[in-house]
Design a protein around this motif. Structure first.
Motif, PDB file in Angstrom:
ATOM      1  N   ALA A  27     -19.608  17.601 -13.330  1.00 21.35           N
ATOM      2  CA  ALA A  27     -20.775  16.957 -13.928  1.00 21.35           C
ATOM      3  C   ALA A  27     -20.835  15.472 -13.590  1.00 21.35           C
ATOM      4  O   ALA A  27     -21.897  14.850 -13.717  1.00 21.35           O
ATOM      5  CB  ALA A  27     -20.765  17.154 -15.441  1.00 21.35           C
ATOM      6  N   LYS A  28     -19.714  14.896 -13.168  1.00 23.87           N
ATOM      7  CA  LYS A  28     -19.720  13.468 -12.848  1.00 23.87           C
ATOM      8  C   LYS A  28     -20.351  13.183 -11.488  1.00 23.87           C
ATOM      9  O   LYS A  28     -20.644  12.033 -11.163  1.00 23.87           O
ATOM     10  CB  LYS A  28     -18.302  12.893 -12.893  1.00 23.87           C
ATOM     11  N   THR A 110      -9.936  -3.548 -12.307  1.00 23.90           N
ATOM     12  CA  THR A 110     -10.489  -2.284 -12.806  1.00 23.90           C
ATOM     13  C   THR A 110      -9.835  -1.138 -12.061  1.00 23.90           C
ATOM     14  O   THR A 110      -9.868  -1.097 -10.829  1.00 23.90           O
ATOM     15  CB  THR A 110     -12.016  -2.234 -12.605  1.00 23.90           C
ATOM     16  N   GLU A 111      -9.233  -0.219 -12.790  1.00 22.82           N
ATOM     17  CA  GLU A 111      -8.443   0.828 -12.141  1.00 22.82           C
ATOM     18  C   GLU A 111      -9.283   2.011 -11.681  1.00 22.82           C
ATOM     19  O   GLU A 111      -8.851   2.781 -10.832  1.00 22.82           O
ATOM     20  CB  GLU A 111      -7.322   1.274 -13.079  1.00 22.82           C
ATOM     21  N   HIS A 153     -14.116   7.617  -9.639  1.00 19.72           N
ATOM     22  CA  HIS A 153     -12.812   8.235  -9.469  1.00 19.72           C
ATOM     23  C   HIS A 153     -11.885   7.713 -10.562  1.00 19.72           C
ATOM     24  O   HIS A 153     -11.877   6.518 -10.860  1.00 19.72           O
ATOM     25  CB  HIS A 153     -12.238   7.894  -8.093  1.00 19.72           C
ATOM     26  N   CYS A 154     -11.108   8.600 -11.149  1.00 20.68           N
ATOM     27  CA  CYS A 154     -10.247   8.219 -12.269  1.00 20.68           C
ATOM     28  C   CYS A 154      -9.173   7.211 -11.839  1.00 20.68           C
ATOM     29  O   CYS A 154      -8.937   6.989 -10.654  1.00 20.68           O
ATOM     30  CB  CYS A 154      -9.599   9.449 -12.896  1.00 20.68           C
ATOM     31  N   ARG A 160      -0.468   4.552 -11.378  1.00 18.38           N
ATOM     32  CA  ARG A 160       0.836   4.871 -10.799  1.00 18.38           C
ATOM     33  C   ARG A 160       1.329   3.744  -9.889  1.00 18.38           C
ATOM     34  O   ARG A 160       2.513   3.403  -9.883  1.00 18.38           O
ATOM     35  CB  ARG A 160       0.754   6.171 -10.007  1.00 18.38           C
ATOM     36  N   SER A 161       0.415   3.204  -9.089  1.00 21.32           N
ATOM     37  CA  SER A 161       0.810   2.163  -8.136  1.00 21.32           C
ATOM     38  C   SER A 161       0.950   0.799  -8.794  1.00 21.32           C
ATOM     39  O   SER A 161       1.593  -0.094  -8.236  1.00 21.32           O
ATOM     40  CB  SER A 161      -0.236   2.061  -7.020  1.00 21.32           C
ATOM     41  N   ARG A 162       0.329   0.630  -9.979  1.00 22.11           N
ATOM     42  CA  ARG A 162       0.308  -0.655 -10.694  1.00 22.11           C
ATOM     43  C   ARG A 162      -0.221  -1.768  -9.787  1.00 22.11           C
ATOM     44  O   ARG A 162       0.255  -2.895  -9.807  1.00 22.11           O
ATOM     45  CB  ARG A 162       1.699  -0.987 -11.247  1.00 22.11           C
ATOM     46  N   LEU A 163      -1.225  -1.425  -9.008  1.00 20.55           N
ATOM     47  CA  LEU A 163      -1.745  -2.334  -7.995  1.00 20.55           C
ATOM     48  C   LEU A 163      -2.245  -3.646  -8.567  1.00 20.55           C
ATOM     49  O   LEU A 163      -2.069  -4.705  -7.964  1.00 20.55           O
ATOM     50  CB  LEU A 163      -2.874  -1.647  -7.218  1.00 20.55           C
TER      51      LEU A 163
END
Length: 207
Positions: A27-28, A110-111, A153-154, A160-163
């Motif tokens: 739906a997204k 913003t992740e 995209h989530c 995980r990468s802590r970018l």
């Protein structure tokens, strides 16, 4: 080379590992830009442009400038300025060949990211290039993207990468184009230094 006995060769094998598709997630996927995606693009200083040639060879190129450097012409159309670069133009050649593009927009801190799929064409319209000017210079050309699909995209990859967490960043890596090119050309350290100096000068004056 020894073959991989665990090679996955069909969708059923992959789904057995990843799990079944979640219908609600689809739906997204939207067919056009709306308020949230348009706002994200206006805040984004960087995107990744993916293209493909007629033989299926892909290319991904970063495009960046001040936030909002990509113009939103309407809910189905984006305008990406092409600025000075290395003149290799793989992505532009691919657009001429197949027109297929995919974009990933990023906003620092913003992740979540925004993905846009569609087709593209190139324009040298002087009025359009002037509209996309930066630092007193018009764009060299414009990439007009016809939007077909948009979705957010989530944040899991970025979490995980802590970018965006500066306390996790390693020491800055220095990429020496001089060392890379001098080695390939059979030149010495002096040539490498001259190349690196030329690159730095181009960074300073050629944006």
């Amino acid at each position: 080379m020894q073959s991989d006995p665990h090679l996955l060769v069909n969708l059923e094998q992959v789904r057995a590992i990843i799990g079944p598709e979640v219908a609600a997630i689809k739906a997204k996927f939207l067919p056009a830009l709306e308020e949230a995606s348009s706002a994200f693009i206006r805040h984004s200083p960087l995107l990744l442009l993916a293209t493909v040639d007629r033989d299926g060879h892909p290319d991904v190129s970063p495009k960046g400038d001040g936030p909002g450097f990509v113009a939103i012409e309407d809910e189905h159309t984006l305008l990406i300025p092409e600025r000075k670069g290395n003149k290799l133009i793989q992505g532009l050649q691919n657009i001429l060949a197949t027109r297929r593009v995919a974009l990933v927009f990023l906003v620092p801190g913003t992740e979540e990211t925004l993905r846009v799929h569609g087709t593209a064409e190139l324009s040298a319209d002087p009025l359009l290039l002037a509209r996309l000017e930066a630092r007193g210079q018009p764009a060299l050309l414009a990439i007009r993207v016809r939007v077909e699909q948009v979705f957010f995209h989530c944040a899991k990859a970025f979490k995980r990468s802590r970018l965006w967490q500066p306390d996790t960043w390693p020491a800055k890596l220095r990429i020496s184009f001089g060392a890379l090119l001098a080695k390939k050309l059979g030149a010495g350290a002096d040539a490498a230094s001259r190349i690196d100096a030329a690159v730095e000068e181009d960074y300073r004056t050629g944006l």
